[in-house]
Design an enzyme around this catalytic site. Structure first.
Site, PDB file in Angstrom:
ATOM      1  N   GLU A  79      -3.519 -19.870  -2.920  1.00 44.92           N
ATOM      2  CA  GLU A  79      -3.090 -20.059  -0.864  1.00 44.92           C
ATOM      3  C   GLU A  79      -4.615 -20.921  -0.945  1.00 44.92           C
ATOM      4  O   GLU A  79      -4.269 -21.587   0.139  1.00 44.92           O
ATOM      5  CB  GLU A  79      -2.702 -19.157  -0.886  1.00 44.92           C
ATOM      6  CG  GLU A  79      -1.552 -18.567  -1.024  1.00 44.92           C
ATOM      7  CD  GLU A  79      -0.952 -17.657  -2.063  1.00 44.92           C
ATOM      8  OE1 GLU A  79      -2.293 -17.281  -2.404  1.00 44.92           O
ATOM      9  OE2 GLU A  79      -0.338 -17.212  -2.192  1.00 44.92           O
ATOM     10  N   HIS A 100       2.704  -6.173   3.179  1.00 45.59           N
ATOM     11  CA  HIS A 100       3.093  -6.961   3.080  1.00 45.59           C
ATOM     12  C   HIS A 100       4.411  -6.878   4.226  1.00 45.59           C
ATOM     13  O   HIS A 100       4.827  -7.794   4.074  1.00 45.59           O
ATOM     14  CB  HIS A 100       4.196  -7.307   2.023  1.00 45.59           C
ATOM     15  CG  HIS A 100       3.532  -7.768   0.581  1.00 45.59           C
ATOM     16  ND1 HIS A 100       3.922  -7.520  -0.537  1.00 45.59           N
ATOM     17  CD2 HIS A 100       2.416  -8.155   0.669  1.00 45.59           C
ATOM     18  CE1 HIS A 100       3.009  -7.839  -1.825  1.00 45.59           C
ATOM     19  NE2 HIS A 100       1.427  -8.165  -0.889  1.00 45.59           N
TER      20      HIS A 100
END
Length: 951
Positions: A680, A749
């Site tokens: 990322e 998450h």
């Protein structure tokens, strides 16, 4: 028409034109030089390549037509390399030298012409200067004559007057003579000017034209020679290739096969048969054990094999006919190339042969078992009483009707007889006596009687068993939640592979998107199917395939009870048969008509509800899921602006983790839809760099929880560069992806990043709720010159919402920084965003129907900039303010709403303190997870508390 007649005064530009043409000769020479070097390197490489494979070929001593052709190809490749090397030498020694000679000679001539032009100009300027001197002298004489005349007029006496008259006359004569010389010099200068511009200069320019044209003629001859040299190489290469083709035509596959047999033929004997080997710890014989228990086992094995045989034989016969047809078709294609490429036919033939081979193996196994068992115990014709067992999943502990132990688990743990409801472990199936009553709920319990080993001197003696033969009438099997497809055993299904799957062990089957496979065992609740492809069989994820030969009516059976949580869901009960109209809603939800539940009709099932499925119906034609709206927005912006591109993990070949980018790779190609590694920080930094370079990147995070890996790039690079560059370097980048609470992913998450990124100067933060929000806000974000965070919610992707005609337009945009009132009210204001709005609407309906409380709901849409004015105007009307979010209570969006209530004029209109409803870190346990998120009941309770209707 010539340069001299048309371009009289442009000798400088003409000279420059000619010089450029001569410089082009040098450029062509450089081209030839590089071409010669390339040809030399190419010749060396293909020569080395041919010699390399010639050495390998020499190790193969067998002389066959195939190798003879290969030898010819390699030899002619070496010859072609030699021709290319000669061509390289010719370029260097012939073409380059001639180009150099022409260029040097033409440049020398051009310089001589320009030196002559400089001399002509110098002579012309000299005459012009003489004219100027005559003019100056004439003017001086005029001044002297005029001065003498004035002095004469002022003479005081006759003596002096006479002297002055004489001086004046001399000056006048001098003036007239200088005038005549001046006029004569003008005439002379004009004649020279005329000669210079109409004779000398045009003649010189024509010489330059002639020089240029002679240069072109020379270049033409050189180019002809250059092209002819290459044509000679190509003709020689064609000759070599023709020789190779002659040897290729001599290839005879049948002859080669015979030669291979001749050189490799040797004696061979069958491997020895397998024989029974007694255990080292227990002496035994190779005879079948025949007692009451083993006869049950053998009878069950016999029944199972006999059921499989007819379908296997039928399938093998069909495939064998197909093979015969494919062989004929292959022969026709090979004899007539106009029919097309025979490779596809050959591939189909080979695949059919592999499939028949595997099926023959299965048939041999079943036939051998049938023949062997009948030979030992005879054919007792017990199929009529055999149980019709199917794989089953058990959601609650259930007793095995044979061994009386517990069966439990969603995975494939046991079997249930479809006819009578008999339950047993997988390990017990083959020991169940064939005593099915063929009546649902009426069971004959299994019996295990005492038996002995085949060796009477067994150190363990006899085996004790369970001796019971209980008959149970009317027993229900309510714990069985689903079974596999009601297809006859041995029947197959055709399916298309939707996504690539690479097998991780020997039980799996690797498949590729678009493959057509044969399903031989459907999903039994484990999420896997057993399939056959390219002669191999193995397990494939059930969610990775789409059946081709199912009925249009797609029914499933519910595993669990489920109560609807909102108006767009329907309640279901365990065992309900439901007609599914859309399995592509996503995020663990399916779509069905609201009145599609059929109670226990025993309809064919093609799947099971292994998880809760969201069911809803729509009546508006202009409806679109949030996923589709995002996809349309991306498509329209990619079409509108060529600078726009998308990057992220699995956005291209996999169509996005949530299929938001579905179809964009096929339409725009891999340069604009870019798959990235799992890094990322890397691809977020790449996106920022691309934005600073003038592109418009859209960076997708698989989830914004992963953006924490890239937060330095987003904040310190993306958000601050415009400010730190003094406002001269914009950064038009969009970071988008799912955010906030989700199902079954725990605290790591399911975080809401609204407040995280909303607190950063330089970032704009958007949070769409419905389909219009998704399309309009994403398009506005892409067109904004600032870095924009678009926080979507994965549980919203598959939800359909109405789309106005305006929203269907490719020009539809929603303004950033403007909220929307999605429900008007007069008693209280709820401010929320994203998926929390669903629960706010649910609470508002409940409050209106139960309490008569009218609630106004504001969809923020934009977290930053925040539309404070809409909140203020609403609270002026309702006098109560409640904030609902999925973020944490400390320093969150709700805290900002509370601050607005204190710092603005809202404070003067509030009749109660501002209320906040927030989230906590999400637990993993499903029951605790449901309690951690805001819900309709909690929101209704807080609204009533704000109105002092409830403590």
């Amino acid at each position: 028409m010539s340069f001299g007649s048309e371009l009289k005064d442009q000798i400088t530009s003409v000279s420059q034109f000619v010089q450029n043409g001569i410089q082009f000769l040098n450029e062509f020479r450089d081209f030839v030089k590089e071409r010669a070097q390339i040809e030399k390197e190419y010749a060396g490489k293909i020569d080395a390549l041919a010699k390399k494979y010639s050495t390998k070929k020499d190790k193969k001593a067998v002389s066959i037509t195939f190798l003879n052709a290969w030898t010819s190809i390699l030899e002619e490749t070496e010859n072609i390399a030699k021709e290319r090397f000669k061509f390289s030498e010719s370029l260097s020694t012939i073409v380059m030298e001639r180009v150099k000679t022409v260029a040097v000679k033409k440049e020398e001539t051009r310089k001589k012409h320009m030196m002559f032009a400089q001399k002509l100009k110098s002579d012309r300027d000299k005459i012009y200067n003489e004219t100027q001197k005559a003019k100056d002298h004439y003017y001086e004489c005029c001044v002297e004559a005029q001065s003498s005349k004035q002095r004469q007029e002022r003479a005081p006496d006759e003596r002096l007057l006479e002297k002055l008259r004489k001086q004046t006359l001399d000056h006048v004569i001098e003036m007239n003579n200088s005038k005549n010389m001046y006029i004569l010099s003008i005439i002379r200068a004009n004649e020279h000017k005329k000669k210079y511009y109409h004779a000398d200069l045009p003649a010189l320019i024509d010489l330059l034209q002639d020089l240029n044209e002679s240069k072109i003629f020379a270049l033409k001859r050189i180019w002809n020679e250059y092209v002819n040299l290459e044509l000679n190489v190509l003709r020689d290469s064609q000759t070599h290739l023709d020789l190779a083709c002659q040897n290729i035509k001599k290839i005879d596959a049948r002859t080669d096969s015979q030669l291979f047999i001749k050189y490799n033929e040797k004696s061979w004997n069958d491997p020895p048969d397998f024989v029974f080997e007694s255990s080292p710890t227990f002496a035994d014989t190779g005879e079948f054990v025949i007692d009451e228990n083993t006869q049950v086992f053998l009878n069950n094995q016999l029944s199972k094999s006999k059921r499989k045989l007819p379908n296997l034989i039928s399938t093998i016969e069909e495939k064998s006919k197909q093979i015969v047809g494919l062989k004929s078709l292959k022969e026709a294609y090979e004899n007539n190339s106009n029919l097309g490429d025979s490779e596809a036919v050959t591939d189909n033939l080979h695949e059919a042969i592999r499939e028949v081979t595997i099926m023959e193996t299965l048939r041999t196994t079943c036939q051998t078992e049938v023949d062997s068992i009948i030979q030992v115990i005879g054919d007792n014709e017990t199929d009529g009483q055999s149980h019709n067992f199917r794989n089953a999943a058990f959601t609650i502990p259930t007793t095995c009707d044979l061994c009386q132990n517990t069966i439990w688990g969603i995975a494939k743990q046991g079997f249930t007889c479809k006819d009578c409801g008999y339950n047993c472990h997988a390990k017990c199936e083959m020991r169940v006596p064939p005593n099915c009553t063929k009546k649902k709920g009426e069971l004959n319990r299994g019996t295990i009687t005492s038996g002995t080993f085949s060796n009477i001197v067994s150190p363990w003696g006899t085996m004790s068993g369970i001796s019971s033969n209980n008959r149970v009438i009317g027993e229900t099997i309510s714990n069985i939640s689903s079974s596999t497809n009601d297809k006859e055993e041995g029947e197959t299904w055709i399916a298309t592979v939707l996504y690539d799957y690479i097998a991780e062990d020997t039980d799996g089957l690797s498949v590729t998107t678009g493959d057509v496979i044969t399903v031989i065992e459907p999903d039994d609740g484990t999420g896997w199917v057993k399939a056959l492809h390219n002669g191999q069989d193995g397990l494939v994820p059930a969610s990775y395939i789409e059946y081709q030969n199912l009925d249009s009516n797609d029914y499933v059976q519910a595993l669990y009870d489920y109560d609807a949580q909102s108006p767009e869901e329907i309640s279901i009960r365990e065992g309900d048969i439901i007609l599914i109209t859309n399995r592509d809603v996503g995020d663990g939800w399916w779509e069905a008509p609201a009145l599609s539940i059929l109670k226990q009709r025993g309809l064919p099932n093609v799947g099971v509800f292994a998880m809760q499925r969201r069911l809803f119906a729509s009546e508006n034609d202009n409806q679109m899921t949030v996923r589709e709206a995002l996809n349309v927005a991306l498509d329209e912006e990619l079409t509108r602006d060529e600078r726009v591109f998308i990057l992220g993990e699995e956005v291209a070949q996999y169509n996005g983790a949530y299929k938001v980018t579905k179809g964009l790779l096929d339409k725009y190609g891999p340069k604009r839809i870019v798959d990235t590694p799992i890094t990322e920080s890397g691809f977020a930094g790449l996106a920022v760099g691309a934005a600073l370079s003038g592109l418009v990147p859209i960076c997708e995070f698989m989830t914004f929880n992963f953006s924490m890996q890239a937060i330095d790039q987003i904040i310190n690079s993306g958000a601050k560069v415009h400010y730190m560059a003094g406002g001269i370097v914009p950064c038009p980048v969009v970071f988008r992806g799912p955010n906030g609470f989700a199902a079954g992913v725990a605290a790591q998450h399911s975080q809401d990043f609204s407040a995280w990124y909303g607190s950063i100067p330089g970032l704009k933060v958007l949070s769409p709720w419905d389909s219009e929000d998704a399309k309009g806000l994403l398009k506005a974000a892409i067109r904004d010159p600032n870095p924009v965070i678009v926080l979507e919610n994965e549980l919203q992707y598959g939800v359909k919402y109405p789309m106005s005609q305006e929203a269907m337009s490719p020009d539809f945009l929603l303004p950033i920084g403007k909220a929307k009132i999605i429900r008007e009210g007069k008693d209280a204001t709820i401010v929320s965003h994203s998926r929390s709005l669903n629960y706010c609407l649910e609470a508002a309906e409940k409050l209106q129907s139960d309490e008569g409380i009218s609630v106004e709901i504001i969809n923020l849409r934009s977290i930053k900039p925040l539309d404070v004015n809409t909140i203020v105007e609403s609270v002026k009307k309702t006098n109560h303010l409640i904030s609902v979010e999925s973020g944490y209570p400390h320093f969150g969006l709700g805290s900002e709403i509370c601050a607005i209530g204190m710092e603005t004029e809202i404070f003067d209109y509030l009749d109660a303190p501002v209320e906040r409803i927030t989230d906590v870190p999400t637990p993993y346990a499903e029951n605790l997870e449901a309690l951690s998120f805001p819900n309709g009941d909690l929101i209704a309770k807080v609204v009533k508390r704000s109105l002092y209707r409830q403590k």
